[in-house]
Write a protein that holds these residues in place. Structure first.
Motif, PDB file in Angstrom:
ATOM      1  N   CYS A  95      83.979  25.506  17.086  1.00  0.00           N
ATOM      2  CA  CYS A  95      84.560  26.059  18.099  1.00  0.00           C
ATOM      3  C   CYS A  95      84.819  24.834  19.253  1.00  0.00           C
ATOM      4  O   CYS A  95      83.811  24.117  19.533  1.00  0.00           O
ATOM      5  N   ASN A  96      85.947  24.906  19.546  1.00  0.00           N
ATOM      6  CA  ASN A  96      86.297  23.763  20.805  1.00  0.00           C
ATOM      7  C   ASN A  96      86.758  24.419  21.928  1.00  0.00           C
ATOM      8  O   ASN A  96      87.559  25.519  21.826  1.00  0.00           O
ATOM      9  N   PRO A  97      86.732  23.838  23.301  1.00  0.00           N
ATOM     10  CA  PRO A  97      87.386  24.406  24.358  1.00  0.00           C
ATOM     11  C   PRO A  97      88.687  24.611  24.189  1.00  0.00           C
ATOM     12  O   PRO A  97      89.518  23.634  23.809  1.00  0.00           O
ATOM     13  N   VAL A  98      89.166  25.715  24.927  1.00  0.00           N
ATOM     14  CA  VAL A  98      90.647  25.906  25.194  1.00  0.00           C
ATOM     15  C   VAL A  98      91.222  24.989  26.083  1.00  0.00           C
ATOM     16  O   VAL A  98      90.668  24.391  26.962  1.00  0.00           O
ATOM     17  N   SER A  99      92.398  24.266  25.524  1.00  0.00           N
ATOM     18  CA  SER A  99      93.066  23.288  26.220  1.00  0.00           C
ATOM     19  C   SER A  99      94.241  23.936  26.953  1.00  0.00           C
ATOM     20  O   SER A  99      94.897  24.580  26.524  1.00  0.00           O
ATOM     21  N   CYS A 100      94.530  23.795  28.341  1.00  0.00           N
ATOM     22  CA  CYS A 100      95.543  24.423  29.149  1.00  0.00           C
ATOM     23  C   CYS A 100      96.607  23.341  29.072  1.00  0.00           C
ATOM     24  O   CYS A 100      97.777  23.602  29.684  1.00  0.00           O
ATOM     25  N   GLY A 101      96.563  22.140  28.682  1.00  0.00           N
ATOM     26  CA  GLY A 101      97.433  21.082  28.709  1.00  0.00           C
ATOM     27  C   GLY A 101      97.538  20.337  30.220  1.00  0.00           C
ATOM     28  O   GLY A 101      96.993  21.073  30.929  1.00  0.00           O
ATOM     29  N   SER A 102      98.468  19.714  30.270  1.00  0.00           N
ATOM     30  CA  SER A 102      98.721  19.194  31.948  1.00  0.00           C
ATOM     31  C   SER A 102      99.307  20.035  32.859  1.00  0.00           C
ATOM     32  O   SER A 102     100.549  20.666  32.214  1.00  0.00           O
ATOM     33  N   PRO A 103      98.832  20.318  33.800  1.00  0.00           N
ATOM     34  CA  PRO A 103      99.538  21.280  34.934  1.00  0.00           C
ATOM     35  C   PRO A 103     100.604  20.751  35.229  1.00  0.00           C
ATOM     36  O   PRO A 103     100.981  19.604  35.352  1.00  0.00           O
ATOM     37  N   GLU A 104     101.812  21.714  35.235  1.00  0.00           N
ATOM     38  CA  GLU A 104     103.189  21.393  35.687  1.00  0.00           C
ATOM     39  C   GLU A 104     103.345  21.913  37.127  1.00  0.00           C
ATOM     40  O   GLU A 104     103.365  23.257  37.371  1.00  0.00           O
ATOM     41  N   THR A 113      93.687  11.188  34.622  1.00  0.00           N
ATOM     42  CA  THR A 113      92.542  11.548  34.327  1.00  0.00           C
ATOM     43  C   THR A 113      92.075  12.934  34.475  1.00  0.00           C
ATOM     44  O   THR A 113      90.909  13.312  34.295  1.00  0.00           O
ATOM     45  N   CYS A 114      93.000  13.854  34.396  1.00  0.00           N
ATOM     46  CA  CYS A 114      92.881  15.179  34.684  1.00  0.00           C
ATOM     47  C   CYS A 114      92.401  15.581  33.317  1.00  0.00           C
ATOM     48  O   CYS A 114      92.923  15.818  32.535  1.00  0.00           O
ATOM     49  N   ASP A 115      91.239  16.483  33.599  1.00  0.00           N
ATOM     50  CA  ASP A 115      90.712  17.125  32.412  1.00  0.00           C
ATOM     51  C   ASP A 115      91.292  18.586  32.345  1.00  0.00           C
ATOM     52  O   ASP A 115      91.538  19.344  33.181  1.00  0.00           O
ATOM     53  N   THR A 116      91.705  18.969  31.172  1.00  0.00           N
ATOM     54  CA  THR A 116      92.515  20.043  30.886  1.00  0.00           C
ATOM     55  C   THR A 116      91.937  21.021  30.013  1.00  0.00           C
ATOM     56  O   THR A 116      92.458  22.074  29.787  1.00  0.00           O
ATOM     57  N   LEU A 117      90.631  20.882  29.891  1.00  0.00           N
ATOM     58  CA  LEU A 117      89.774  22.019  29.056  1.00  0.00           C
ATOM     59  C   LEU A 117      89.349  23.040  30.011  1.00  0.00           C
ATOM     60  O   LEU A 117      89.208  22.871  31.136  1.00  0.00           O
ATOM     61  N   TYR A 118      89.008  24.051  29.119  1.00  0.00           N
ATOM     62  CA  TYR A 118      88.529  25.486  29.663  1.00  0.00           C
ATOM     63  C   TYR A 118      87.443  25.293  30.759  1.00  0.00           C
ATOM     64  O   TYR A 118      86.717  24.378  30.633  1.00  0.00           O
ATOM     65  N   GLN A 119      87.678  26.106  32.045  1.00  0.00           N
ATOM     66  CA  GLN A 119      87.069  25.865  33.008  1.00  0.00           C
ATOM     67  C   GLN A 119      87.009  24.282  34.226  1.00  0.00           C
ATOM     68  O   GLN A 119      86.069  24.408  35.008  1.00  0.00           O
ATOM     69  N   SER A 120      87.857  23.592  33.570  1.00  0.00           N
ATOM     70  CA  SER A 120      88.036  22.180  34.264  1.00  0.00           C
ATOM     71  C   SER A 120      88.776  22.496  35.351  1.00  0.00           C
ATOM     72  O   SER A 120      89.665  23.498  35.379  1.00  0.00           O
ATOM     73  N   THR A 121      88.699  21.601  36.432  1.00  0.00           N
ATOM     74  CA  THR A 121      89.767  21.458  37.385  1.00  0.00           C
ATOM     75  C   THR A 121      90.616  20.198  37.470  1.00  0.00           C
ATOM     76  O   THR A 121      89.932  19.271  37.092  1.00  0.00           O
ATOM     77  N   CYS A 122      91.622  20.296  38.111  1.00  0.00           N
ATOM     78  CA  CYS A 122      92.407  18.929  38.188  1.00  0.00           C
ATOM     79  C   CYS A 122      92.966  18.853  39.784  1.00  0.00           C
ATOM     80  O   CYS A 122      93.631  20.015  40.270  1.00  0.00           O
ATOM     81  N   ASN A 123      92.575  18.147  40.468  1.00  0.00           N
ATOM     82  CA  ASN A 123      93.270  18.152  41.780  1.00  0.00           C
ATOM     83  C   ASN A 123      94.677  17.323  41.605  1.00  0.00           C
ATOM     84  O   ASN A 123      94.642  16.196  41.460  1.00  0.00           O
ATOM     85  N   ILE A 124      95.526  18.097  42.316  1.00  0.00           N
ATOM     86  CA  ILE A 124      96.950  17.697  42.302  1.00  0.00           C
ATOM     87  C   ILE A 124      97.369  17.326  43.642  1.00  0.00           C
ATOM     88  O   ILE A 124      97.018  18.076  44.536  1.00  0.00           O
ATOM     89  N   THR A 125      97.995  16.247  43.705  1.00  0.00           N
ATOM     90  CA  THR A 125      98.538  15.974  45.210  1.00  0.00           C
ATOM     91  C   THR A 125     100.182  16.077  45.144  1.00  0.00           C
ATOM     92  O   THR A 125     100.866  15.958  44.154  1.00  0.00           O
ATOM     93  N   CYS A 126     100.702  16.178  46.431  1.00  0.00           N
ATOM     94  CA  CYS A 126     102.244  16.431  46.412  1.00  0.00           C
ATOM     95  C   CYS A 126     102.703  15.019  46.368  1.00  0.00           C
ATOM     96  O   CYS A 126     102.317  13.920  46.704  1.00  0.00           O
TER      97      CYS A 126
END
Length: 138
Positions: A95-104, A113-126
């Motif tokens: 079993c591997n964590p679900v990947s959400c892919g890069s947030p758009e 360096t954005c982590d895209t796996l289950y329960q990870s967070t990614c800080n996005i800037t404008c």
């Protein structure tokens, strides 16, 4: 092991044997959990759901492992089988964590360096010239 009935059978007048013992292998929840924990490839990637109900398993009964929420099967699950010595044959699952892919997000900068796996967070800037009007940055 013997689970019920007398160990003796008697030849009866009609040429049949009396009802005798019932012998069967029984596997417990504890032995299944031990097999899951001992399996080398079963725990690769983590996310293996524990067997939570004691099935009262007998010889040749099977248990197919599953992934917990947020994890997905990478390789097909092979069932564990209750065998004659009251243990389980080796099954497997990865079993591997679900990947959400890069947030758009339109007009944003997503860090490489954005982590895209289950329960990870990614800080996005404008992007330059844009500002956040709603939502969280994470």
């Amino acid at each position: 092991h013997l689970t019920s009935g007398s160990v003796a059978r008697t030849c009866q007048a009609d040429g049949t044997w009396s009802i005798g013992p019932v012998c069967e292998a029984t596997c417990t929840l504890a032995s299944l959990q031990a097999a899951l924990n001992a399996s080398d490839d079963a725990l690769t990637g983590n996310g293996i759901a524990d067997a939570v109900v004691d099935g009262g398993w007998t010889f040749n009964d099977t248990y197919t492992p599953a992934c917990v929420t947020g994890f997905e099967v990478q390789t097909s699950a092979l069932p564990y089988t209750c065998i004659a010595d009251n243990t389980w044959s080796k099954g497997s699952i990865t079993c591997n964590p679900v990947s959400c892919g890069s947030p758009e997000v339109e007009h944003s900068v997503v860090p490489e360096t954005c982590d895209t796996l289950y329960q990870s967070t990614c800080n996005i800037t404008c992007a330059a010239g844009f500002h956040r009007t709603s939502g969280s940055v994470a």
